[in-house]
Enzyme design. Structure first.
Site, PDB file in Angstrom:
ATOM      1  N   LYS A   1      90.365  65.934  38.111  1.00  0.00           N
ATOM      2  CA  LYS A   1      89.452  66.614  37.849  1.00  0.00           C
ATOM      3  C   LYS A   1      89.058  67.921  38.351  1.00  0.00           C
ATOM      4  CE  LYS A   1      85.805  66.056  35.341  1.00  0.00           C
ATOM      5  NZ  LYS A   1      85.611  66.341  33.638  1.00  0.00           N
TER       6      LYS A   1
ATOM      7  N   CYS B   1      87.745  74.808  29.892  1.00  0.00           N
ATOM      8  CA  CYS B   1      86.251  73.813  29.523  1.00  0.00           C
ATOM      9  C   CYS B   1      85.282  74.350  28.869  1.00  0.00           C
ATOM     10  CB  CYS B   1      86.326  73.314  31.145  1.00  0.00           C
ATOM     11  SG  CYS B   1      84.554  72.343  30.584  1.00  0.00           S
TER      12      CYS B   1
ATOM     13  N   LYS C   1      95.290  77.357  32.283  1.00  0.00           N
ATOM     14  CA  LYS C   1      95.257  76.295  31.962  1.00  0.00           C
ATOM     15  C   LYS C   1      94.195  76.353  30.903  1.00  0.00           C
ATOM     16  CE  LYS C   1      93.561  71.274  30.179  1.00  0.00           C
ATOM     17  NZ  LYS C   1      92.771  70.657  31.284  1.00  0.00           N
TER      18      LYS C   1
HETATM   19  C1  LIG Z   1      86.169  63.020  29.007  1.00  0.00           C
HETATM   20  C2  LIG Z   1      87.501  64.159  29.889  1.00  0.00           C
HETATM   21  C3  LIG Z   1      87.198  65.157  30.368  1.00  0.00           C
HETATM   22  C4  LIG Z   1      87.709  66.623  30.083  1.00  0.00           C
HETATM   23  N1  LIG Z   1      87.427  67.306  31.540  1.00  0.00           N
HETATM   24  C5  LIG Z   1      88.423  68.454  32.204  1.00  0.00           C
HETATM   25  C6  LIG Z   1      88.370  68.444  33.734  1.00  0.00           C
HETATM   26  O1  LIG Z   1      87.666  68.666  34.540  1.00  0.00           O
HETATM   27  N2  LIG Z   1      88.968  69.736  33.734  1.00  0.00           N
HETATM   28  C7  LIG Z   1      90.366  70.167  33.015  1.00  0.00           C
HETATM   29  O2  LIG Z   1      91.228  71.158  32.813  1.00  0.00           O
HETATM   30  N3  LIG Z   1      90.191  69.739  31.505  1.00  0.00           N
HETATM   31  C8  LIG Z   1      89.210  68.385  31.720  1.00  0.00           C
HETATM   32  N4  LIG Z   1      89.440  67.727  29.958  1.00  0.00           N
HETATM   33  C9  LIG Z   1      90.729  68.118  28.697  1.00  0.00           C
HETATM   34  C10 LIG Z   1      92.042  67.642  29.091  1.00  0.00           C
HETATM   35  O3  LIG Z   1      93.014  67.557  30.323  1.00  0.00           O
HETATM   36  C11 LIG Z   1      93.330  67.955  27.715  1.00  0.00           C
HETATM   37  O4  LIG Z   1      93.297  69.401  27.891  1.00  0.00           O
HETATM   38  C12 LIG Z   1      92.730  67.383  26.779  1.00  0.00           C
HETATM   39  O5  LIG Z   1      91.598  66.401  26.592  1.00  0.00           O
HETATM   40  C13 LIG Z   1      93.985  67.590  25.298  1.00  0.00           C
HETATM   41  O6  LIG Z   1      94.657  66.456  26.074  1.00  0.00           O
HETATM   42  P1  LIG Z   1      94.100  64.640  25.805  1.00  0.00           P
HETATM   43  O7  LIG Z   1      93.907  64.501  23.930  1.00  0.00           O
HETATM   44  O8  LIG Z   1      95.551  63.793  26.285  1.00  0.00           O
HETATM   45  O9  LIG Z   1      92.954  64.546  26.360  1.00  0.00           O
HETATM   46  C14 LIG Z   1      88.674  66.574  30.012  1.00  0.00           C
HETATM   47  C15 LIG Z   1      88.928  65.856  28.999  1.00  0.00           C
HETATM   48  C16 LIG Z   1      88.155  64.929  28.581  1.00  0.00           C
HETATM   49  C17 LIG Z   1      88.336  63.614  27.043  1.00  0.00           C
END
Ligand SMILES: Cc1cc2nc3c(=O)[nH]c(=O)nc-3n(C[C@H](O)[C@H](O)[C@H](O)COP(=O)(O)O)c2cc1C
Length: 366
Positions: free
Chosen positions: A44, A138, A176
């Protein structure tokens, strides 16, 4: 089957990586995922001052299929980690000691200030993490402090901040990307100019999951009010695939891509490899299915490779990219195919209409 892959000099036991978010909340959950068989994890996102990070409840919202109720889209307004950096530093050390062969990537984010980014970079790399992922993406909450996608939406800032980190970093740096821009290549190329050797894509897409028709309030609703949040899960996958392919076609070959967005099984992961990703990250999929989903990822990718005769993950990376073209070229290809079909048809007609002896004479040279 050996699914290991070496990316930017780091050996991943397999290309399956937990995406930054709840699956990487603390050392305990990270350890559990490595025990379950994940090759790597992006923890995270951390920053210097966790006290500035205050999360709200509820902070998630789901979009469900009208017919089956299956979750197809997911919105969150979660911020980065609210745990103190001192705790994280200790945990990074612990994890690397316990799991030296698994890849631990630290996701970092700070305010627009060189000394803060460099201080964070130095203290985190001293723990022995394998690489950095810079969170320029983010799309909510942190943007009010000019962090996250506020940086990733501006290529000049992306380049500058990346260069602050690479100036002091001794380990590979990935950046990212936010998908909330017109052309994802621009910030990615800027990050590469700043010294990034890998690009992770995508973070979440800015969204409003819905409006409660009873209360008229947008969701997720906190004390009657809301903010737009980040959209993830299977609904975003086609957009992520498109962006990953654009990056793979537009970046220098030595730049690695970590594909993210809506991956829920091996079938999904394979498509990212074929479009140029050498690792894949999964966040929402793990939140909905649990860390055990890695078993199917391993089995499904192994079966596909055996069936298709691939001997390594690396061999698959980018294999579908040569089949992208321009629309004009598709039209020309279609016309040529029509002409050749018409040619075949008229040849068939000739054979049918003429006597076989006549046709034999026509095709004989003497
Ligand atoms: C609840 C939640 C919290 C997230 N927190 C972060 C974070 O702290 N840092 C980050 O780079 N991406 C964060 N993301 C983004 C994910 O790492 C990812 O890039 C995005 O959700 C798309 O992938 P997925 O469809 O597999 O979730 C978060 C996503 C979700 C759903």
């Amino acid at each position: 089957m050996d699914l290991s892959i070496t990316v930017n000099g780091i050996k991943f036991p397999n290309p399956f990586v937990l995406g930054s978010g709840p699956p990487g909340t603390n050392a305990r959950v990270l350890a559990k995922s490595f025990d379950a068989g994940w090759g790597g994890a992006v923890a995270k996102t951390v920053s210097l001052e966790s006290a500035k990070v205050v999360n709200v409840v509820p902070r998630y919202g789901k979009l469900r299929s009208r017919s089956t109720g299956e979750v197809i889209g997911f919105e969150n307004i979660e911020l980065i980690s609210d745990r103190p950096i001192e705790v994280w530093l200790e945990e990074f050390r612990e994890i690397k000691k316990e799991y030296p062969n698994n890849v631990l990537i630290a996701s970092i984010m700070e305010e627009y200030e060189k000394s803060r980014w460099q201080e964070l970079t130095k203290m985190v790399q001293d723990t022995g993490v394998d690489a950095f992922e810079l969170n320029f993406s983010c799309p909510h909450g942190m943007t009010e402090r000019k962090m996250g996608s506020e940086m990733g939406e501006h290529p000049d800032l992306t380049e500058e901040v990346t260069s602050w980190v690479t100036e002091v970093s001794k380990i590979p740096v990935w950046a990212k990307m936010t998908p909330n821009i017109t052309n994802i290549r621009e910030p990615a190329v800027a990050a590469v100019r700043g010294g990034a050797v890998g690009i992770s894509a995508i973070n979440t897409i800015l969204s409003v999951i819905g409006v409660d028709l009873e209360t008229l309030r947008p969701m997720p609703t906190v004390e009657g009010h809301a903010v737009p949040g980040g959209y993830s899960c299977q609904a975003v996958r086609p957009i992520a695939l498109r962006m990953v392919s654009q990056l793979a076609l537009g970046l220098p070959e030595e730049i690695s891509i970590s594909g993210i967005g809506g991956i829920e099984n091996s079938h999904d992961a394979l498509q990212f490899f074929l479009l140029g990703a050498s690792t894949v990250q999964i966040c929402t999929g793990v939140m909905l299915q649990g860390v055990k989903m890695v078993d199917e990822l391993n089995a499904g990718v192994t079966k596909f490779m055996t069936d298709k005769g691939f001997e390594s993950v690396e061999e698959m990376v980018g294999k579908s990219l040569p089949y992208f073209s321009t629309h004009m070229d598709l039209v020309q290809k279609m016309k040529a195919a029509k002409r050749s079909k018409a040619g075949e048809a008229s040849r068939d007609n000739e054979w049918a209409q003429k006597d076989i002896t006549e046709k034999t004479a026509e095709l004989t040279s003497n």
